[in-house]
Design an enzyme around this catalytic site. Structure first.
Site, PDB file in Angstrom:
ATOM      1  N   GLN A 152     -34.864   1.829   1.306  1.00 37.07           N
ATOM      2  CA  GLN A 152     -35.063   3.413   0.748  1.00 37.07           C
ATOM      3  C   GLN A 152     -36.392   3.604   1.301  1.00 37.07           C
ATOM      4  OE1 GLN A 152     -32.619   5.484   0.230  1.00 37.07           O
ATOM      5  NE2 GLN A 152     -30.975   4.187  -0.647  1.00 37.07           N
ATOM      6  N   CYS A 168     -25.454   9.031   1.519  1.00 39.30           N
ATOM      7  CA  CYS A 168     -26.604   9.991   2.025  1.00 39.30           C
ATOM      8  C   CYS A 168     -25.971  11.022   2.989  1.00 39.30           C
ATOM      9  CB  CYS A 168     -27.464   9.206   2.916  1.00 39.30           C
ATOM     10  SG  CYS A 168     -26.579   8.108   4.314  1.00 39.30           S
TER      11      CYS A 168
END
Length: 188
Positions: free
Chosen positions: A23, A145
């Site tokens: 991330q 996402c």
């Protein structure tokens, strides 16, 4: 050789390289972990698309056994190193495509309490979601996402007997149109 990167979050240390996904927004990773796995506990958990073990390590602190599955061999090597460094012995990570691994192991996956999935942008897809429905975990945490793909996969989960407990959006990519969405579901 690629240099290794070390990152700490919620009392866990992660080692990885630029060859692996991690991330990108380090200031919100702890919030992401807490939102995705906070409060989850039980005997058995599956961490699908487990990467370098970002969620595997915290899950191993609250579950009797955790199995991670990740298609990127390099990420799996880092996950194994991260588990070893954390002295975690109740988790293992398999280097295999998630869909293939689920299909091969479906009959041995009774009694899974919690499934976390963090698929790439195209989402998990129908076959993987259908296999998750056959496993029937008590809880699912889906980190996505891509909202449109999340909606597609959620429709299958909701039709398959799950209900949404919470939906949380975290702006991991400020000043872009991208948002990370975490959906916690439970079996009705």
């Amino acid at each position: 050789p690629t240099n290794e990167i070390v990152f700490s979050a919620i009392d866990e240390k992660y080692i990885y390289s630029a060859n692996c996904f991690f991330q990108g927004n380090s200031s919100l990773i702890e919030k992401l972990i807490e939102t995705a796995v906070g409060g989850a506990a039980g005997e058995n958990a599956l961490d699908l698309y487990s990467g370098v073990g970002l969620f595997t390590l915290p899950l191993a602190r609250t579950f009797g056994k955790v199995v991670g599955v990740e298609g990127n061999q390099k990420a799996v090597e880092y996950a194994q190193k991260n588990l070893e460094n954390a002295r975690i012995e109740n988790a293992e990570v398999f280097a295999e495509a998630v869909g293939e691994w689920l299909t091969e192991n479906l009959n041995d996956l009774g009694g899974v309490d919690f499934i976390l999935l963090v698929p790439p942008r195209p989402g998990a897809g129908t076959a993987i979601i259908q296999n998750i429905l056959k496993i029937k975990p008590q809880q699912i945490s889906y980190v996505s996402c891509e909202p449109s793909v999340l909606a597609r996969d959620l429709r299958i989960l909701l039709d398959g007997g799950y209900e949404i407990e919470s939906i949380t959006a975290i702006d991991l990519f400020p000043q872009t149109h991208h948002v990370e969405t975490i959906v916690r579901l439970k079996l009705k």
